[in-house]
Design an enzyme around this catalytic site. Sequence first.
Site, PDB file in Angstrom:
ATOM      1  N   SER A 142       0.555  -0.997  -0.300  1.00  0.00           N
ATOM      2  CA  SER A 142      -0.247   0.048   0.251  1.00  0.00           C
ATOM      3  C   SER A 142       1.111   1.432   0.017  1.00  0.00           C
ATOM      4  CB  SER A 142      -1.109   0.149   1.522  1.00  0.00           C
ATOM      5  OG  SER A 142      -1.733   1.450   1.614  1.00  0.00           O
TER       6      SER A 142
ATOM      7  N   ARG B 114     -26.745 -10.548 -45.351  1.00  0.00           N
ATOM      8  CA  ARG B 114     -25.225 -10.525 -44.532  1.00  0.00           C
ATOM      9  C   ARG B 114     -25.520  -9.824 -43.650  1.00  0.00           C
ATOM     10  NH1 ARG B 114     -21.295 -10.916 -48.154  1.00  0.00           N
ATOM     11  NH2 ARG B 114     -19.507  -9.748 -46.897  1.00  0.00           N
TER      12      ARG B 114
END
Length: 452
Positions: free
Chosen positions: A275, A315
Amino acid sequence: MAGLYHNIFTDKQIENLFSAETQVSYMLAFERALANAEGTLGVIPADAAEVIAAVCRESKWNTEALAEQTLLAGNPAIPLVKMLTQRVAQRDTEAAKYVHFGATSQDVLDTALMLQLQAATTYITHKNNELQNQLAKLASAHRDTVMIGRTLLQQARPITFGYKVAGWLEALLRAGQGLEFAQQNTFALQLGGAVGTLATLGEHGPAVVTHVVEALGLAAPLLPWHSQRDRLVDFAAKLGILCGNLGKMAQDLTLLMQTEVGEVAEAAAPGKGGSSAMPHKRNPVSATFIVAIARRTPALVGTLLAGLAHHEQERAAGAWHAEWEVLPELVRLTAAALGHANDLISGLEVNAERMLRNLELTQGLIYAEDVTALLTPKLGKAEAHQLVEEASHRAQREGLHLRECLAQHFDIYKYLNNNTLEHVFDAHRATGLSQFFTDQVLARFHTSTSTT
């Protein structure tokens, strides 16, 4: 340039597999297989097929130019076919007439994607097998390590750590079966021409498909699947489920790493899990990355699933294009999650002593169900439940051990002597079928490894 978080959410080998250069090589592999098939069957002149195939083997294609031209063309197959045709023409102008004969752009791109996903699945399967092996060793080592089982984040009753690990392992075994199914069934050739009917190839179409399938090592579909995308959605869902299973495992371990729990920890390493403000912290790292990935993947799967109904007519305009970046991203995240998971499990520290201490936090309340079960034949379930509930409430209210409250409760103690109570409050006895289920999963794992 990649950002600072990039390495967390990717895998180098998968990045290479989905690079522009690799994609182009697979697109050219399709064009080469197509030309060879057509030349063999007399659809195009054999000497033209040889020239086309030879040029497809060339390297150093200008991927930057292809990317730029894709913005105008609408997809990268169009400029690549143009480049290929120009190169073939430099060798043989007659052969250049037959480049990409009978195919369409989506045939090239979908087939290249299938080849990429096929290779990616082989790699992901390997990483998943590595993780399964590590989890099997962990489950076996802690088959009898007693810990508390938790429901709704509250202490419930004893289990073994091996049982918990076996749950993670079994989920990955099922995920592995899904990947195996994909390898055998999902990765299919795309070859249909303009509207999927192979009109240009006519009666030669089926034979051409057979030759190309054999050359590329893909499955042969019953018909082209330009706008039927369930194969890809199914595969994406399998990856999403795999990531979700990894996320569940990582979330469990993250909770077990909490200071107040302290039953496991990630392997310590210089600079890992610290930390910037609190020197004492030892944060989960690999587990955190896995949880983050598991939160991202459902949206990617959802994109493909949402598009399934929108591949209109023969398509699609847009739905197909939406897949292009989503699938590679999903594969990258899956591989990254497996990499983090292997790192996590390989160095996992298990604190069996802390697990035993945590069993005593409720001062015996975790055995209340067992006491009720013993009293039920004598008193009936309703009365037994009520008496044990009264004793449990008193234990919590006065800070006493449940065993002490039971011994002081005349209506209970007359049915349970000291020997019985000692047996009831033995944590190693109270794990139910933890070891049985663990052994079943380990047996399944060893069976699966012996047949691969």
